[in-house]
Enzyme design. Structure first.
Site, PDB file in Angstrom:
ATOM      1  CG  ASP A  57      24.114  -0.007  32.974  1.00  0.00           C
ATOM      2  OD1 ASP A  57      22.863  -0.287  32.950  1.00  0.00           O
ATOM      3  OD2 ASP A  57      24.465   0.208  31.972  1.00  0.00           O
ATOM      4  CG  PHE A  72      25.691   4.356  25.667  1.00  0.00           C
ATOM      5  CD1 PHE A  72      26.712   4.969  24.847  1.00  0.00           C
ATOM      6  CD2 PHE A  72      25.601   3.101  25.932  1.00  0.00           C
ATOM      7  CE1 PHE A  72      27.902   4.318  24.881  1.00  0.00           C
ATOM      8  CE2 PHE A  72      26.733   2.453  26.005  1.00  0.00           C
ATOM      9  CZ  PHE A  72      27.928   2.852  25.230  1.00  0.00           C
ATOM     10  CB  VAL A  73      27.275   8.382  30.076  1.00  0.00           C
ATOM     11  CG1 VAL A  73      25.782   9.022  30.296  1.00  0.00           C
ATOM     12  CG2 VAL A  73      27.210   7.248  31.006  1.00  0.00           C
ATOM     13  CE  LYS A 100      41.027  -2.033  27.484  1.00  0.00           C
ATOM     14  NZ  LYS A 100      40.707  -1.696  26.293  1.00  0.00           N
ATOM     15  N   GLY A 101      37.201   1.113  32.593  1.00  0.00           N
ATOM     16  CA  GLY A 101      36.386   2.223  32.676  1.00  0.00           C
ATOM     17  C   GLY A 101      36.635   2.847  33.779  1.00  0.00           C
ATOM     18  CG  ASP A 157      34.273   1.908  26.153  1.00  0.00           C
ATOM     19  OD1 ASP A 157      33.544   1.543  27.262  1.00  0.00           O
ATOM     20  OD2 ASP A 157      34.343   1.069  25.276  1.00  0.00           O
ATOM     21  CD  GLU A 194      33.231  -0.990  37.614  1.00  0.00           C
ATOM     22  OE1 GLU A 194      33.716  -0.134  36.950  1.00  0.00           O
ATOM     23  OE2 GLU A 194      33.133  -2.287  37.402  1.00  0.00           O
ATOM     24  CG  ASP A 195      33.399   3.132  34.624  1.00  0.00           C
ATOM     25  OD1 ASP A 195      33.223   1.920  35.170  1.00  0.00           O
ATOM     26  OD2 ASP A 195      33.171   3.093  33.280  1.00  0.00           O
ATOM     27  CE  LYS A 253      23.320   4.260  32.043  1.00  0.00           C
ATOM     28  NZ  LYS A 253      23.458   3.555  30.726  1.00  0.00           N
TER      29      LYS A 253
END
Ligand code: PRP
Length: 186
Positions: free
Chosen positions: A108, A157-158, A48-49, A164, A104-105, A136
């Site tokens: 990582d 942590f964003v 969902k991001g 979310d 993608e958002d 990141k």
């Protein structure tokens, strides 16, 4: 910061403002439109991001593109990826012979997109590229080439703009660093 929005009280600080996001999304959309000129790419939103970034980005990308959606889950704790990836919702349409751009958002560890890249490649796409709003690189566990990147960010942590914590904060218009007191002890 919107002082009337109590969600902001859970932030340590804002990392990327809504204005900076909007400017970057415009730049990315134009770059994608230039690179795909004469083509009809399918842009795939990874739920969902990426949903907020995706809906903004496609409106800044003046191309005869189509859209599709996939939902992916990585098992693990709320703040760390475990390395096990599962498809919760697959694409509605075949991508065989298509120019595919995955949206993608955040990247990582790279595990989710590495899995996705291999999975989508095996379906016979004519080309496959990856766009992410945030990257990141310090957290990378597997090699992954990103074709379009909005912002390189530190290992914090964003949340916000689709991202979310425990399904909350996706509706923050800015991207912020979550105050560790919100998730410590979990
Ligand atoms: C986030 C993000 C990527 C993935 C990136 O999704 O949207 O899909 O993690 O992490 P990785 O590079 O370490 O694999 P998440 O699992 O939080 O689900 P969501 O998009 O539904 O919030």
């Amino acid at each position: 910061m919107d002082q009337n929005n109590a969600l902001y009280h859970d932030l340590e600080r804002i990392l990327v403002t809504r204005e900076e996001i909007a400017q970057k999304v415009r730049e990315l959309g134009q770059k994608i439109a230039d690179d795909y000129a004469g083509k009809n790419p399918v842009m795939i939103c990874i739920l969902k991001g990426a949903c907020v970034f995706f809906t903004d980005l496609i409106r800044e990308t003046p191309l005869p593109l189509t859209t599709d959606f996939m939902a992916i889950s990585s098992y693990g704790s709320a703040t760390k990826t475990s390395g096990v990836v599962r498809i919760l919702k697959d694409l509605d349409h075949s991508i065989a012979g298509k120019d595919v751009l995955v949206i993608e958002d955040i990247v990582d560890s790279g595990i989710t997109l590495s899995f996705l890249r291999d999975n989508l490649k095996s379906r016979g796409a004519a080309s496959l590229r990856i766009a992410t709003l945030l990257d990141k690189p310090e957290q990378r566990k597997v090699p992954l080439h990103v074709d379009y990147c909005g912002f390189i960010i530190p290992d914090a942590f964003v949340v916000g703009y689709g991202l979310d914590y425990d399904e909350r904060y996706r509706n923050l218009p800015d991207i912020g660093i979550l105050d560790p007191s919100v998730y410590s002890g979990k």
